[in-house]
Design an enzyme around this catalytic site. Structure first.
Site, PDB file in Angstrom:
ATOM      1  N   ASN A 190       2.338  -5.693  12.950  1.00 51.39           N
ATOM      2  CA  ASN A 190       1.142  -5.666  12.101  1.00 51.39           C
ATOM      3  C   ASN A 190       0.537  -7.075  12.101  1.00 51.39           C
ATOM      4  O   ASN A 190       1.065  -7.970  11.446  1.00 51.39           O
ATOM      5  CB  ASN A 190       1.548  -5.238  10.677  1.00 51.39           C
ATOM      6  CG  ASN A 190       0.385  -5.286   9.709  1.00 51.39           C
ATOM      7  OD1 ASN A 190      -0.758  -5.502  10.093  1.00 51.39           O
ATOM      8  ND2 ASN A 190       0.687  -5.087   8.432  1.00 51.39           N
ATOM      9  N   TRP A 191      -0.540  -7.223  12.834  1.00 56.25           N
ATOM     10  CA  TRP A 191      -1.145  -8.556  12.962  1.00 56.25           C
ATOM     11  C   TRP A 191      -1.884  -8.992  11.696  1.00 56.25           C
ATOM     12  O   TRP A 191      -2.256 -10.158  11.573  1.00 56.25           O
ATOM     13  CB  TRP A 191      -2.121  -8.579  14.135  1.00 56.25           C
ATOM     14  CG  TRP A 191      -1.496  -8.415  15.490  1.00 56.25           C
ATOM     15  CD1 TRP A 191      -0.190  -8.113  15.777  1.00 56.25           C
ATOM     16  CD2 TRP A 191      -2.162  -8.559  16.748  1.00 56.25           C
ATOM     17  NE1 TRP A 191      -0.013  -8.056  17.133  1.00 56.25           N
ATOM     18  CE2 TRP A 191      -1.199  -8.330  17.757  1.00 56.25           C
ATOM     19  CE3 TRP A 191      -3.469  -8.862  17.134  1.00 56.25           C
ATOM     20  CZ2 TRP A 191      -1.517  -8.386  19.115  1.00 56.25           C
ATOM     21  CZ3 TRP A 191      -3.783  -8.912  18.476  1.00 56.25           C
ATOM     22  CH2 TRP A 191      -2.815  -8.684  19.458  1.00 56.25           C
ATOM     23  N   LYS A 192      -2.133  -8.055  10.814  1.00 55.69           N
ATOM     24  CA  LYS A 192      -2.915  -8.337   9.589  1.00 55.69           C
ATOM     25  C   LYS A 192      -4.241  -8.998   9.969  1.00 55.69           C
ATOM     26  O   LYS A 192      -4.756  -8.742  11.062  1.00 55.69           O
ATOM     27  CB  LYS A 192      -2.076  -9.182   8.612  1.00 55.69           C
ATOM     28  CG  LYS A 192      -0.706  -8.535   8.362  1.00 55.69           C
ATOM     29  CD  LYS A 192       0.029  -9.076   7.179  1.00 55.69           C
ATOM     30  CE  LYS A 192       1.375  -8.373   7.068  1.00 55.69           C
ATOM     31  NZ  LYS A 192       2.144  -8.790   5.908  1.00 55.69           N
ATOM     32  N   GLY A 223       6.320 -11.683   4.009  1.00 52.97           N
ATOM     33  CA  GLY A 223       5.763 -13.021   4.186  1.00 52.97           C
ATOM     34  C   GLY A 223       6.479 -14.107   3.391  1.00 52.97           C
ATOM     35  O   GLY A 223       5.973 -15.217   3.276  1.00 52.97           O
ATOM     36  N   SER A 269       9.667  -9.931   6.431  1.00 49.79           N
ATOM     37  CA  SER A 269      10.321 -11.122   6.995  1.00 49.79           C
ATOM     38  C   SER A 269      11.331 -10.784   8.087  1.00 49.79           C
ATOM     39  O   SER A 269      12.397 -11.387   8.166  1.00 49.79           O
ATOM     40  CB  SER A 269      10.972 -11.954   5.881  1.00 49.79           C
ATOM     41  OG  SER A 269       9.978 -12.439   4.994  1.00 49.79           O
ATOM     42  N   GLU A 271       9.003  -1.374   2.955  1.00 50.72           N
ATOM     43  CA  GLU A 271       8.676  -2.796   2.935  1.00 50.72           C
ATOM     44  C   GLU A 271       8.743  -3.301   1.497  1.00 50.72           C
ATOM     45  O   GLU A 271       7.757  -3.187   0.747  1.00 50.72           O
ATOM     46  CB  GLU A 271       7.254  -3.021   3.464  1.00 50.72           C
ATOM     47  CG  GLU A 271       7.042  -2.616   4.899  1.00 50.72           C
ATOM     48  CD  GLU A 271       5.882  -3.390   5.531  1.00 50.72           C
ATOM     49  OE1 GLU A 271       6.090  -3.949   6.605  1.00 50.72           O
ATOM     50  OE2 GLU A 271       4.788  -3.452   4.947  1.00 50.72           O
ATOM     51  N   HIS A 294      -0.021   0.215   2.965  1.00 52.97           N
ATOM     52  CA  HIS A 294       0.590  -1.124   2.953  1.00 52.97           C
ATOM     53  C   HIS A 294       0.400  -1.747   1.570  1.00 52.97           C
ATOM     54  O   HIS A 294      -0.647  -1.576   0.942  1.00 52.97           O
ATOM     55  CB  HIS A 294      -0.045  -2.006   4.025  1.00 52.97           C
ATOM     56  CG  HIS A 294       0.750  -3.239   4.301  1.00 52.97           C
ATOM     57  ND1 HIS A 294       0.724  -4.315   3.456  1.00 52.97           N
ATOM     58  CD2 HIS A 294       1.622  -3.548   5.287  1.00 52.97           C
ATOM     59  CE1 HIS A 294       1.548  -5.247   3.924  1.00 52.97           C
ATOM     60  NE2 HIS A 294       2.103  -4.805   5.037  1.00 52.97           N
ATOM     61  N   GLY A 314       5.415  -8.385  10.595  1.00 51.55           N
ATOM     62  CA  GLY A 314       4.154  -9.071  10.315  1.00 51.55           C
ATOM     63  C   GLY A 314       4.065 -10.370  11.078  1.00 51.55           C
ATOM     64  O   GLY A 314       3.801 -10.395  12.288  1.00 51.55           O
ATOM     65  N   GLY A 315       4.313 -11.485  10.393  1.00 52.23           N
ATOM     66  CA  GLY A 315       4.170 -12.826  10.963  1.00 52.23           C
ATOM     67  C   GLY A 315       4.775 -12.991  12.349  1.00 52.23           C
ATOM     68  O   GLY A 315       4.148 -13.567  13.252  1.00 52.23           O
ATOM     69  N   GLU A 327      -0.315  -4.613   0.691  1.00 49.41           N
ATOM     70  CA  GLU A 327      -1.490  -5.496   0.563  1.00 49.41           C
ATOM     71  C   GLU A 327      -2.744  -4.681   0.290  1.00 49.41           C
ATOM     72  O   GLU A 327      -3.634  -5.114  -0.444  1.00 49.41           O
ATOM     73  CB  GLU A 327      -1.636  -6.348   1.840  1.00 49.41           C
ATOM     74  CG  GLU A 327      -0.548  -7.417   1.910  1.00 49.41           C
ATOM     75  CD  GLU A 327      -0.128  -7.817   3.311  1.00 49.41           C
ATOM     76  OE1 GLU A 327      -0.837  -7.495   4.284  1.00 49.41           O
ATOM     77  OE2 GLU A 327       0.944  -8.464   3.431  1.00 49.41           O
TER      78      GLU A 327
HETATM   79  P1  13P Z   1       6.137 -10.210   7.401  1.00 48.66           P
HETATM   80  O1  13P Z   1       6.960  -9.768   8.602  1.00 48.66           O
HETATM   81  O2  13P Z   1       5.191 -11.324   7.715  1.00 48.66           O
HETATM   82  O3  13P Z   1       6.993 -10.456   6.209  1.00 48.66           O
HETATM   83  O4  13P Z   1       5.200  -8.956   7.037  1.00 48.66           O
HETATM   84  C1  13P Z   1       5.748  -7.704   6.936  1.00 48.66           C
HETATM   85  C2  13P Z   1       4.650  -6.722   6.811  1.00 48.66           C
HETATM   86  O5  13P Z   1       3.949  -6.695   5.821  1.00 48.66           O
HETATM   87  C3  13P Z   1       4.432  -5.802   7.941  1.00 48.66           C
HETATM   88  O6  13P Z   1       3.549  -4.793   7.602  1.00 48.66           O
END
Ligand code: 13P
Length: 251
Positions: free
Chosen positions: A9-11, A174, A214, A168, A96, A235-236, A98
């Site tokens: 997930n590149w966000k 993050g 993470s 999640e 998600h 994510g990251g 977010e």
């Molecule tokens: P991180 O891997 O950056 O913690 O993000 C996880 C995430 O929200 C994937 O959708």
């Protein structure tokens, strides 16, 4: 055994050139490995066409990060499920934390998004997870139960069988704090028990449940080895080609 999935997930990151470079680097690295897992990348909307073109090479599938709850028409700024389908997008992240938090997406809206996705051939990657206060007050099972039931349990068995879930925990996203393998395994087993109650054991066993929060090449092997953890939503670490491919290799 279920084939594991690693989704990136590149966000809301990267400019176009950086995104294209990342996709090219991923292909270079993926060309040289024999993966047991399925790889999905979820770039921002404007990069989907570019990523979709590269996906023709067969190394990964493409997911969107969002989808409209509406079919079509006067909904400025929205992207519909049929548009995504017409661009060879096969998956979409829905629910998600977010989007729940910053865009006030509630259960009703998420249900509509899930329905739109399934009506147009898009596989939802449906996210659930509790916040830190909810875990600290031991409400995490209750919260996840509500999210799973309200978001998905209106589906009939055939529809539900297409859905991928992702656990999640919000406190792990993050933050560099990963759920312990035991915490992940416990929640995945709990989610599977809910699915079993509603759809039966066979469907429950076949459902893919990813872990997200993470996830890195340092912790992925242990997390993915847990019973009931079918891969990761990253994510990251999905923004760095080498790191992401390392994680894919561990699945
Ligand atoms: P991180 O891997 O950056 O913690 O993000 C996880 C995430 O929200 C994937 O959708």
């Amino acid at each position: 055994m279920r084939k594991k999935i690693v989704a990136g997930n590149w966000k809301m990151n990267l400019c176009f050139e950086e995104a294209e470079e990342l996709v090219e680097e991923l292909i270079d690295l993926l060309e040289d490995v024999e993966l047991k897992s399925e790889v999905i990348i979820c770039p921002p909307f404007p990069y989907l066409e570019m990523a979709s073109d590269y996906a023709q090479e067969g190394f990964f599938k493409i997911g969107a990060q969002n989808i409209s709850p509406f079919e079509a028409g006067a909904y400025t700024g929205e992207v519909s499920a049929s548009m995504l389908d017409s661009m060879e997008v096969s998956h979409c992240i829905i629910g998600h934390s977010e989007r729940r938090k910053y865009f006030n997406e509630d259960d009703k809206m998420l249900t509509a998004k899930v329905n739109q996705a399934l009506e147009h051939n898009i596989i939802p990657i449906f996210c659930v997870g509790e916040s830190l206060p909810e875990r600290e007050s031991e409400k995490h099972f209750e919260v996840v139960r509500r999210q799973v039931r309200h978001g998905l349990f209106h589906l009939d068995t055939d529809e539900f069988a297409k859905v991928i879930l992702a656990y999640e925990p919000v406190w792990a996203i993050g933050t560099g704090i990963t759920a312990t393998p035991a915490q992940a395994a416990e929640m995945h087993a709990y989610i599977r028990s809910l699915i079993s109650e509603r759809y039966g054991e066979e469907v429950s066993k076949a459902t893919m449940i990813l872990y997200g929060g993470s996830c890195t090449s340092k912790n992925a092997a242990e997390l993915f080895a847990q019973p009931g953890v079918d891969g990761g939503l990253v994510g990251g670490a999905s923004l760095k080609a080498e790191e992401f491919v390392e994680i894919c290799k561990l699945a």
